[in-house]
Design an enzyme around this catalytic site. Structure first.
Site, PDB file in Angstrom:
ATOM      1  CE  LYS A 230      -2.092  10.879   3.317  1.00 29.84           C
ATOM      2  NZ  LYS A 230      -2.511   9.679   2.409  1.00 29.84           N
TER       3      LYS A 230
ATOM      4  CG  HIS B 118      -2.096  -0.792   1.308  1.00 26.36           C
ATOM      5  ND1 HIS B 118      -3.097  -0.835   0.923  1.00 26.36           N
ATOM      6  CD2 HIS B 118      -1.880  -2.378   1.613  1.00 26.36           C
ATOM      7  CE1 HIS B 118      -3.772  -1.949   0.928  1.00 26.36           C
ATOM      8  NE2 HIS B 118      -3.164  -2.643   1.531  1.00 26.36           N
TER       9      HIS B 118
ATOM     10  CE  LYS C 211     -13.769   5.844   1.325  1.00 23.87           C
ATOM     11  NZ  LYS C 211     -12.735   6.077   2.436  1.00 23.87           N
TER      12      LYS C 211
HETATM   13  C1  NTF Z   1      -2.472   3.682   2.039  1.00 25.29           C
HETATM   14  N1  NTF Z   1      -1.287   3.041   2.685  1.00 25.29           N
HETATM   15  C2  NTF Z   1      -2.030   4.475   0.950  1.00 25.29           C
HETATM   16  O1  NTF Z   1      -1.135   5.741   1.339  1.00 25.29           O
HETATM   17  C3  NTF Z   1      -3.326   5.139   0.023  1.00 25.29           C
HETATM   18  O2  NTF Z   1      -2.945   5.832  -1.002  1.00 25.29           O
HETATM   19  C4  NTF Z   1      -4.260   4.021  -0.419  1.00 25.29           C
HETATM   20  O3  NTF Z   1      -5.510   4.360  -0.589  1.00 25.29           O
HETATM   21  C5  NTF Z   1      -4.424   2.910   0.889  1.00 25.29           C
HETATM   22  O4  NTF Z   1      -3.489   2.569   1.780  1.00 25.29           O
HETATM   23  C6  NTF Z   1      -5.308   1.699   0.816  1.00 25.29           C
HETATM   24  O5  NTF Z   1      -4.591   0.988  -0.387  1.00 25.29           O
HETATM   25  C7  NTF Z   1      -1.255   2.905   3.980  1.00 25.29           C
HETATM   26  O6  NTF Z   1      -2.238   3.391   4.990  1.00 25.29           O
HETATM   27  C8  NTF Z   1       0.219   2.544   4.489  1.00 25.29           C
HETATM   28  F1  NTF Z   1       0.029   1.987   5.649  1.00 25.29           F
HETATM   29  F2  NTF Z   1       0.471   1.611   3.660  1.00 25.29           F
HETATM   30  F3  NTF Z   1       1.224   3.401   4.416  1.00 25.29           F
END
Ligand code: NTF
Length: 815
Positions: free
Chosen positions: A557, A359, A663
């Protein structure tokens, strides 16, 4: 099997009976909380029955199950969802009205489970919802954190973290299952197993033992009878841990020491890892989760199957990021040491059982553990990791003879600067499929972060673009819009077939429809204004453009880029009080990790800017800035339906996917964003004309980063300089120039995520936004087209892709 009735009278009868027998009170003396708990139990009764039928159908079919292992589940409130899924809201409204309460009153007692944090946890919840909705046999495994992440409050604008005691009033949605408890070991020593000449089987004698006590929450499918579960483990000391003799001797603290140590394992989500103890506790949590879950999976497997050959045919385990990756080693340990399988067979079973979802792209977010820590906490697992790595590197050596550098890069063990276990490498080596969460993310994973693996095993890599559940994020969050959509499309089938939203495109030019679409958005904005006023005291104008940036606070971000835009508007309005600008409300929402000091300072700056802007008599007529505290799923459900503009402005190549972007688009917000994560796929679908694109792309960003001088942008752009100087001058700190100096220094000195490089493009893009907003009918048309063309982003589609390409599981219908 007992059955609950399906009429209003049955429901009413069950409410009375639950109030009396479960809460032990009567209508006359019941409190608001009694009312909520009673309603929850009555709705739950309807789910229990479906769950029992689901379990029976699964037992009968003996299908392949998906086991989802995740450190987090960001579930959101349960009552509204379960009323919808059991179709009982229609009973509750009239009953509540008779009693002089509203459903909303009762809902205010519904506490969000504190089991999640951000995007990864919410994705887990959306996938669980879609699996149940698609009748996929699945169990989610997680930890029952006693306190969740934390509750965010602001003191003098600074974030303070309070414990999230989410179970204080009891959790009516949860069932304890003490009979299925498991025992888990830590520390200790290993020794050769006498009966194994290969030396690969050994014996582990743990030095500490704790109990994992399970409970589960029900996960109903929408429009189907299936109810799956999320099984949550809570750590408890073994029964002998209470030292009665010490207690008798008056040593009360010492007498409960072991109990406290054991229970700390499931105390909080993501314990602060800035200390050695904190890091060890995190690893302990991770192993606790996988050890309990694997034992439970094997217990379930053995209820219906014998032998190990069929294990991968009946069990597929999805690793949600690296947190549960120790499961690979634990399954090997169970198979080799405890069930006495030969290493190669055990390895073949293990590899065929696991899949891994990554992720992130940030190298610092890919977990590694110091070998010394793993060795101490999990000595047997460290040996197994070495053995797995040894055989894996032999494989690599056979493919790339003599390529020592590649061996070093691929190895599960990092040697320099210190010896660490790379959990992502262990995950890839131990899995059949590895997937990224958006097209760009998967491409970059294969090209950068996991490049050597993608070269070695190209067929292992897949993309499965994230999705979100339209039940919670459209139907529940936005009932007005849902009603309009249903009226337009003729029925509610869009809720399980989201591509049907495309049918709205046909009325995107119909002025009467657009008028109603705008009326829905306006009513949602009025509701949001009430929530904002309650939580911040700030009055916002429902006719202003509602510009939202809701997500965890993180440098990549780029909340600071948004803030620079706000400050530019503030400066302009102060200089030219009569300037014709579009009235805006800029709404931020999100928490920063407790140890993430730069982002906590930025939160403080957002609050300080808000204070200055909102109390300026001239500026505040056209601009408001709000940061309601404690952003969570409940608040997301209030904010998203009211948003006009969705800020998705991360540096290209850093946001894996994003799901808030989906969303918001589904609810008719227009996106202003970079070519990052799933933004790209959203733009491809809604159309470039209906999306505000700006900034560097991933390649340009990577190139620029190699030789980047933020100060040059500051010096050459007067607006940017003015905005940064306003911060530096102490304008938002009552003249104190030191408070926010670190923010300024970091922007001018390093600007790690190139906010300054994208500033001008962002500003110009915001001007296009303003221009577009002035034609309200054209804006409404774009808004409709965003919803109409975002059906792809349903998590039902995501789950179907996992099923077809990775899990190869089939639905089981429940009668
Ligand atoms: C998050 N990862 C990502 O930062 C997002 O872009 C994504 O939409 C979501 O996962 C779901 O896939 C995390 O929270 C982490 F923990 F991997 F950094």
């Amino acid at each position: 099997m007992r059955s609950v009735g399906s009429t209003l009278a049955d429901f009413e009868q069950d409410l009375i009976s639950n109030l009396y027998y479960q809460r032990g009170t009567t209508l006359e003396s019941a409190s608001g909380s009694d009312g909520y708990q009673t309603l929850a139990l009555t709705v739950r009764d309807r789910l229990v029955e479906r769950y029992a039928r689901t379990a029976a159908a699964h037992y009968e079919a003996n299908p392949r199950f998906v086991y989802y292992l995740s450190a987090e589940y960001l579930l959101g409130r349960q009552l509204g969802q379960n009323l919808l899924y059991t179709d009982t809201e229609r009973f509750v409204r009239p009953i509540a009205a008779d009693l002089g309460v509203t459903l909303e009153d009762l809902e205010s007692y519904d506490v969000e489970p504190g089991l999640g944090n951000g995007g990864l946890g919410r994705l887990a919840a959306c996938l669980m919802d879609s699996m149940a909705t698609l009748d996929i046999p699945a169990v989610g495994y997680g930890i029952r954190y006693e306190f969740g992440i934390f509750k965010q409050a602001f003191r003098d604008g600074a974030q303070v973290e309070r414990p999230d005691d989410w179970t204080f009033y009891g959790n009516p949605w949860e069932f304890p299952a003490p009979d299925d408890r498991q025992v888990v070991g830590f520390y200790g020593t290993t020794a050769a197993a006498l009966d194994d000449p290969t030396g690969l089987r050994r014996q582990w004698t743990p030095g500490e033992v704790v109990r994992g006590e399970p409970s589960h929450m029900l996960v109903p499918g929408y429009g189907t009878q299936t109810v799956n579960i999320i099984r949550l483990w809570q750590a408890r000391a073994s029964r002998q841990s209470f030292d009665l003799s010490r207690f008798g001797a008056g040593q009360y603290k010492e007498a409960v020491e072991d109990i406290v140590r054991a229970e700390n394992i499931s105390k909080v989500l993501y314990p602060d890892d800035s200390t050695e103890q904190g890091r060890e506790l995190r690893l302990k949590q991770q192993y606790f989760l996988v050890a309990c879950s694997l034992r439970d999976i094997i217990r379930r497997y053995r209820l219906r199957n014998t032998g190990w050959d069929a294990f991968p045919a009946k069990v597929v385990i999805q690793l949600n990021d690296t947190h549960p990756v120790m499961a690979v080693t634990e399954l090997m340990r169970l198979l080799v040491d405890e069930y006495k399988l030969d290493w190669d067979l055990a390895w073949s079973i293990t590899r065929r059982t696991f899949n891994y979802t990554c992720h992130t792209l940030l190298p610092e977010a890919l977990e590694t553990w110091p070998v010394a820590v793993v060795e101490r906490l999990l000595p047997r697992h460290m040996e197994i990791i070495y053995a797995i790595n040894h055989f894996f590197l032999q494989e690599v050596e056979a493919t790339y003879p003599g390529d020592l550098d590649r061996l070093r890069r691929l190895s599960i063990i990092q040697e320099e600067p210190d010896k660490r276990v790379r959990m992502a490498h262990l995950a890839v080596v131990g899995s059949t499929a590895v997937n990224g969460v958006a097209e760009l993310h998967t491409r970059l994973l294969a090209a950068t972060t996991l490049r050597d693996f993608a070269e070695l095993w190209p067929q292992k890599f897949h993309n499965v673009t994230n999705g979100v559940t339209p039940r919670r994020f459209v139907r529940l969050a936005n009932p007005r819009l849902s009603e309009l959509i249903t009226e337009r499309l003729g029925d509610e089938s869009w809720l399980t077939d989201l591509d049907r939203l495309e049918g709205l495109a046909g009325v995107a030019d119909d002025p009467a429809f657009l008028e109603r679409w705008r009326a829905v958005k306006r009513a949602n904005k009025v509701d949001l204004a009430a929530h904002v006023e309650r939580s911040t005291g700030v009055v916002i104008d429902p006719d202003a453009l509602c510009d939202v940036m809701i997500k965890r606070f993180h440098e990549y971000k780029r909340q600071h880029l948004k803030l620079l835009h706000v400050i530019m508007l503030f400066n302009r309005l102060r200089e030219h009080p009569d300037l014709d600008v579009v009235p805006r409300t800029v709404l931020f929402g999100g928490k920063a990790a407790p140890g993430y000091h730069s982002m906590k300072l930025l939160l403080r700056l957002v609050n300080a800017v808000a204070e200055t802007v909102n109390t300026d008599p001239v500026v505040s007529r056209r601009l408001k800035v709000v940061l309601p505290p404690d952003y969570n799923v409940t608040r997301a459900q209030w904010i998203i339906p009211a948003a006009d503009l969705s800020e998705q402005i991360s540096l290209a190549g850093k946001e894996a996917s994003g799901t808030g972007n989906m969303k918001l688009a589904l609810n008719g917000a227009l996106t202003i964003g970079t070519l990052d994560g799933a933004n790209i796929e959203i733009r491809d679908r809604v159309g470039a004309d209906n999306f505000f694109l700006f900034g560097l792309d991933a390649q340009e960003a990577a190139d620029l980063r190699r030789d980047y001088h933020p100060r040059a942008y500051y010096e050459s752009d007067p607006d940017l300089r003015a905005a940064i100087d306003t911060i530096a001058a102490g304008t938002f700190a009552k003249g104190d120039r030191s408070l926010f100096a670190p923010v300024v220094d970091s922007m001018l000195g390093r600007d790690e995520y190139l906010a300054l490089a994208d500033y001008r493009a962002y500003l110009e893009c915001q001007e296009r936004v303003e221009h577009a907003w002035r034609d309200q009918e054209a804006w409404a048309r774009m808004s409709v087209l965003n919803s109409a063309r975002s059906g792809f982003f349903s998590s039902d589609r995501t789950v179907r892709e996992y099923c077809d390409r990775i899990w190869r599981v089939e639905p089981v219908r429940v009668a």
